[in-house]
Design an enzyme around this catalytic site. Structure first.
Site, PDB file in Angstrom:
ATOM      1  N   HIS A  25       0.877  -1.202  -0.037  1.00 43.84           N
ATOM      2  CA  HIS A  25      -0.072  -0.097   0.059  1.00 43.84           C
ATOM      3  C   HIS A  25       0.840   1.166   0.112  1.00 43.84           C
ATOM      4  O   HIS A  25       0.109   2.185   0.001  1.00 43.84           O
ATOM      5  CB  HIS A  25      -0.841   0.038   0.997  1.00 43.84           C
ATOM      6  CG  HIS A  25      -0.315   0.431   2.389  1.00 43.84           C
ATOM      7  ND1 HIS A  25       0.360  -0.593   3.171  1.00 43.84           N
ATOM      8  CD2 HIS A  25      -0.337   1.416   3.080  1.00 43.84           C
ATOM      9  CE1 HIS A  25       0.876  -0.020   4.333  1.00 43.84           C
ATOM     10  NE2 HIS A  25       0.595   1.205   4.146  1.00 43.84           N
TER      11      HIS A  25
HETATM   12  C1  UD1 Z   1      -2.172   5.119   6.044  1.00 41.27           C
HETATM   13  C2  UD1 Z   1      -1.019   5.866   6.395  1.00 41.27           C
HETATM   14  C3  UD1 Z   1       0.225   4.622   6.580  1.00 41.27           C
HETATM   15  C4  UD1 Z   1      -0.258   3.356   7.230  1.00 41.27           C
HETATM   16  C5  UD1 Z   1      -1.897   3.097   6.353  1.00 41.27           C
HETATM   17  C6  UD1 Z   1      -2.307   1.789   7.121  1.00 41.27           C
HETATM   18  C7  UD1 Z   1      -0.659   8.464   6.346  1.00 41.27           C
HETATM   19  C8  UD1 Z   1       0.378   9.406   5.747  1.00 41.27           C
HETATM   20  N1  UD1 Z   1      -0.358   7.062   5.950  1.00 41.27           N
HETATM   21  O1  UD1 Z   1      -2.037   5.147   4.664  1.00 41.27           O
HETATM   22  O2  UD1 Z   1       1.357   5.325   7.339  1.00 41.27           O
HETATM   23  O3  UD1 Z   1       0.613   2.636   7.146  1.00 41.27           O
HETATM   24  O4  UD1 Z   1      -2.693   4.368   6.515  1.00 41.27           O
HETATM   25  O5  UD1 Z   1      -3.211   1.224   6.099  1.00 41.27           O
HETATM   26  O6  UD1 Z   1      -1.319   8.682   7.166  1.00 41.27           O
HETATM   27  N2  UD1 Z   1      -8.975   4.643   1.241  1.00 41.27           N
HETATM   28  C9  UD1 Z   1     -10.376   3.935   1.218  1.00 41.27           C
HETATM   29  N3  UD1 Z   1     -11.051   3.762   2.152  1.00 41.27           N
HETATM   30  C10 UD1 Z   1     -10.568   3.957   3.494  1.00 41.27           C
HETATM   31  C11 UD1 Z   1      -9.024   4.421   3.553  1.00 41.27           C
HETATM   32  C12 UD1 Z   1      -8.669   4.683   2.351  1.00 41.27           C
HETATM   33  O7  UD1 Z   1     -10.787   3.925   0.068  1.00 41.27           O
HETATM   34  O8  UD1 Z   1     -11.012   3.355   4.566  1.00 41.27           O
HETATM   35  C13 UD1 Z   1      -8.345   4.907   0.024  1.00 41.27           C
HETATM   36  C14 UD1 Z   1      -8.551   6.197  -0.525  1.00 41.27           C
HETATM   37  O9  UD1 Z   1      -8.795   6.233  -1.910  1.00 41.27           O
HETATM   38  C15 UD1 Z   1      -7.348   7.054  -0.067  1.00 41.27           C
HETATM   39  C16 UD1 Z   1      -6.279   5.996   0.077  1.00 41.27           C
HETATM   40  O10 UD1 Z   1      -6.947   4.666   0.240  1.00 41.27           O
HETATM   41  O11 UD1 Z   1      -7.138   8.296  -0.651  1.00 41.27           O
HETATM   42  C17 UD1 Z   1      -5.124   6.124   0.894  1.00 41.27           C
HETATM   43  O12 UD1 Z   1      -5.569   6.348   2.163  1.00 41.27           O
HETATM   44  P1  UD1 Z   1      -4.935   7.318   3.406  1.00 41.27           P
HETATM   45  O13 UD1 Z   1      -5.427   7.232   4.631  1.00 41.27           O
HETATM   46  O14 UD1 Z   1      -4.760   8.579   2.706  1.00 41.27           O
HETATM   47  O15 UD1 Z   1      -3.417   6.642   3.512  1.00 41.27           O
HETATM   48  P2  UD1 Z   1      -2.994   5.059   3.645  1.00 41.27           P
HETATM   49  O16 UD1 Z   1      -2.377   4.681   2.017  1.00 41.27           O
HETATM   50  O17 UD1 Z   1      -4.228   4.214   4.165  1.00 41.27           O
END
Ligand code: UD1
Length: 352
Positions: free
Chosen positions: A204
């Site tokens: 991820h």
């Molecule tokens: C975040 C953390 C990372 C951690 C990870 C665990 C930051 C900078 N990064 O990364 O350190 O290892 O969480 O999973 O805070 N999305 C969904 N549904 C959700 C959550 C996310 O669809 O419930 C999708 C969205 O398109 C979003 C993308 O995933 O833009 C990334 O989510 P985001 O929370 O920005 O960062 P993670 O990659 O999850």
């Protein structure tokens, strides 16, 4: 004593479980839990509260996804009035996500003491958003709760020794407790695989998911493995693969939804190995004595590499398959992450 915990992303819910239980067991602590809403899919959030017996958050900011600035800014704006309203003795922040940084900044500006759980970890990779979140949070915090000796050394090196306490790793607490429960309950193997003859994979990190060529090269290597690979697909990976027109289900790969924590522990403990870019999963593999291959140039959990249970592959992606299928590492009974008592040490440190 009143403690306000701020969580928002999947690994933080896992860390919240032992802390929350240790606070209840200690007595005399009012524990308020604020969920920023960074992770909101049921499989990324709700199942952790349910399976790890954590009561639902007292507050949810519902911030959701967004660019770093917009997401972190919305959290800051939402947290400030809540911290004022609850007036806690401590704001407790977890790990290295945008939720961690936002809570630390919101609290220090209000002169509310901040404790950082999992302080002192460093990858020294300035491309990672998490590295900036960690460094900034450590320097803003009043109490640095470090998981390892190496983390303590990093904090000392940055002039933060006086605020640092070695408490051990709370993920060890929750992992051991869950492993024992899973073994007792005998959770079934994931469908269609044989014990010891499959891999568990997660990807991820933006550095692996956002460049279509790199993502395709990693998937090629996984697809060519001899045993099936259960790829637990984070929403970020699902969205980016679709955007790039890349098929996740190919060759040995079976792309499935993320697993709830007990199912994950059961799946990893009976696997032939883990392939990941997650921090937590590298360590969980080590604690379950399953070999791990990490698709990153470095790791914060250096002990897993030094003890021979984790191999890093990043530039030479063509070597990934061979790294995964390497001979088994030498057994070890080392406990660099403690023995599963870290949450009680955190409560003692907060009480001073
Ligand atoms: C975040 C953390 C990372 C951690 C990870 C665990 C930051 C900078 N990064 O990364 O350190 O290892 O969480 O999973 O805070 N999305 C969904 N549904 C959700 C959550 C996310 O669809 O419930 C999708 C969205 O398109 C979003 C993308 O995933 O833009 C990334 O989510 P985001 O929370 O920005 O960062 P993670 O990659 O999850």
């Amino acid at each position: 004593m009143r403690v306000l915990s701020v969580v928002g992303a999947r690994p933080q819910f896992v860390k919240l479980a032992p802390i929350s239980h240790a606070m209840d067991a200690a007595g005399g602590i009012e524990h308020i839990v604020v969920h920023t809403g960074q992770h909101y899919d049921p499989l990324m959030s709700d199942v952790f509260f349910r399976d790890l017996s954590i009561r639902p958050p007292d507050e949810n900011l519902g911030v959701g996804s967004g660019a770093h600035g917009a997401q972190t800014g919305a959290m800051l704006a939402g947290l400030e009035p809540l911290i004022q309203q609850h007036a806690p003795d401590w704001v407790l922040v977890y790990g290295d996500t945008n939720s961690t940084l936002a809570a630390a900044v919101a609290a220090v500006k209000l002169h509310v003491p901040v404790a950082h759980l999992e302080a002192g970890l460093r990858s020294f990779n300035r491309r990672m958003p998490e590295e900036h979140n960690r460094v900034l949070t450590d320097h803003a915090s009043d109490l640095l709760l470090a998981p390892t000796e190496v983390a303590m050394q990093h904090l000392a090196h940055e002039g933060l020794a006086e605020r640092s306490v070695l408490v051990g790793d709370v993920m060890t607490d929750v992992l051991y407790a869950t492993r024992d429960r899973v073994l007792a309950e005998g959770l079934p193997l994931p469908e269609g695989v044989e014990a010891g003859k499959y891999h568990v994979a997660t990807l991820h990190r933006p550095d692996n998911t956002d460049d279509p060529e790199r993502l395709a090269a990693i998937l090629d290597q996984l697809a060519a493995l001899a045993h099936p690979v259960l790829l637990l697909v984070h929403p970020r990976l699902r969205a980016l693969a679709a955007q790039h027109g890349i098929t996740l289900d190919q060759g040995a790969i079976r792309a499935i939804e993320p697993l709830p924590y007990p199912e994950l522990v059961a799946a990893v403990s009976r696997s032939a190995g883990v392939i990941t870019d997650s921090g937590g999963l590298q360590k969980e593999a080590f604690l379950l004595r399953v070999p791990c291959t990490t698709v990153r140039p470095e790791t914060e959990w250096v002990e897993t590499v030094e003890l021979g249970w984790n191999v890093l592959v990043s530039d030479e992606l063509g070597a990934l398959r061979a790294a995964v299928e390497r001979p088994a590492p030498a057994p070890t009974d080392a406990t660099p992450y403690g023995t599963g008592q870290a949450a009680a040490a955190v409560v003692r440190a907060l009480r001073g």
